[in-house]
Scaffold this motif. Structure first.
Motif, PDB file in Angstrom:
ATOM      1  N   ASN A 137       0.826  -1.215   0.000  1.00 48.45           N
ATOM      2  CA  ASN A 137       0.000   0.000   0.000  1.00 48.45           C
ATOM      3  C   ASN A 137       0.860   1.266   0.000  1.00 48.45           C
ATOM      4  N   ASN A 138       1.898   1.266   0.847  1.00 48.34           N
ATOM      5  CA  ASN A 138       2.794   2.428   0.909  1.00 48.34           C
ATOM      6  C   ASN A 138       3.517   2.638  -0.423  1.00 48.34           C
ATOM      7  N   ALA A 139       3.982   1.541  -1.020  1.00 48.11           N
ATOM      8  CA  ALA A 139       4.685   1.643  -2.303  1.00 48.11           C
ATOM      9  C   ALA A 139       3.752   2.185  -3.385  1.00 48.11           C
ATOM     10  N   THR A 140       2.505   1.767  -3.369  1.00 48.32           N
ATOM     11  CA  THR A 140       1.527   2.269  -4.342  1.00 48.32           C
ATOM     12  C   THR A 140       1.322   3.770  -4.174  1.00 48.32           C
ATOM     13  N   ASP A 141       1.152   4.214  -2.935  1.00 43.24           N
ATOM     14  CA  ASP A 141       0.957   5.645  -2.668  1.00 43.24           C
ATOM     15  C   ASP A 141       2.185   6.465  -3.081  1.00 43.24           C
ATOM     16  N   LEU A 142       3.367   5.977  -2.709  1.00 42.36           N
ATOM     17  CA  LEU A 142       4.600   6.685  -3.059  1.00 42.36           C
ATOM     18  C   LEU A 142       4.781   6.760  -4.572  1.00 42.36           C
ATOM     19  N   ASN A 143       4.475   5.675  -5.261  1.00 37.19           N
ATOM     20  CA  ASN A 143       4.626   5.659  -6.713  1.00 37.19           C
ATOM     21  C   ASN A 143       3.680   6.657  -7.373  1.00 37.19           C
TER      22      ASN A 143
END
Length: 197
Positions: A137-143
């Motif tokens: 989830n964090n990686a998706t938001d950061l991307n």
């Protein structure tokens, strides 16, 4: 006739040398001038003084365009590097958490008895899957954030390059118009005012 042809060829080569080397649209104005100039097609002789005066001016426009285009690319590359670098800490944090998750699961492999290994996996896997889900989830938001920031500098690059191209086309069009007028005038003399680049 041979003299006119060779003179015209030399003039066209000199005009080509004044075109931007980036190979994008601005060179079209040179081609347009060569194809549509009534003076180049109908003159019995060519006033080489016109070329001597206007080719450096056209070259100046071309050089300024190349310089502006390069500045656009340099600003884009610097901004992209800064943006990408600003996400390094977040990426390192995600990588560290992912390694911890894998390490936690791999510790189960060191159990000697199968029952102990299975117990370890059954207890550890759900805990680590929650962490992996959070990482995802964090990686998706950061991307999404990163892509948004990169889109902004892509837009800025496009505006910068379009402005450089517009300025080049306007300046060189004026100079080509003056060159054409000069070629049509047998009594042309060098202008007393300087043309700015």
């Amino acid at each position: 006739m041979f003299f006119k042809t060779s003179t015209l060829l030399l003039a066209l080569v000199a005009l080509a040398a004044a075109a931007p080397s980036s190979g994008i649209a601005p060179s079209a104005s040179l081609i347009d001038f060569m194809m549509h100039s009534q003076s180049l097609r109908t003159a019995t002789t060519l006033n080489m003084h016109c070329f001597d005066w206007y080719l450096p001016i056209l070259k100046g426009h071309s050089d300024k365009y190349e310089e502006n285009y390069k500045v656009c690319a340099e600003k884009f590359n610097a901004a992209k590097w800064l943006i990408d670098t600003s996400y390094g800490i977040a990426r390192n944090g995600i990588t560290s958490k992912a390694k911890e998750t894998c390490d936690a699961l791999m510790r189960c492999e060191y159990e000697k008895e199968n029952t102990k290994a299975f117990e370890c996996y059954s207890k550890t896997a759900p805990e680590q899957s929650v962490i992996l889900n959070t990482i995802g989830n964090n990686a998706t938001d950061l991307n999404k954030q990163l892509i948004g920031e990169l889109a902004l500098i892509d837009f800025d690059l496009d505006v910068c390059q379009t402005t450089a191209e517009r300025v080049y086309k306007e300046d060189s069009a004026d100079s080509f118009e003056e060159l054409n007028a000069c070629l049509e005038n047998d009594n042309w003399s060098q202008p007393t005012t300087t043309v700015s680049n």
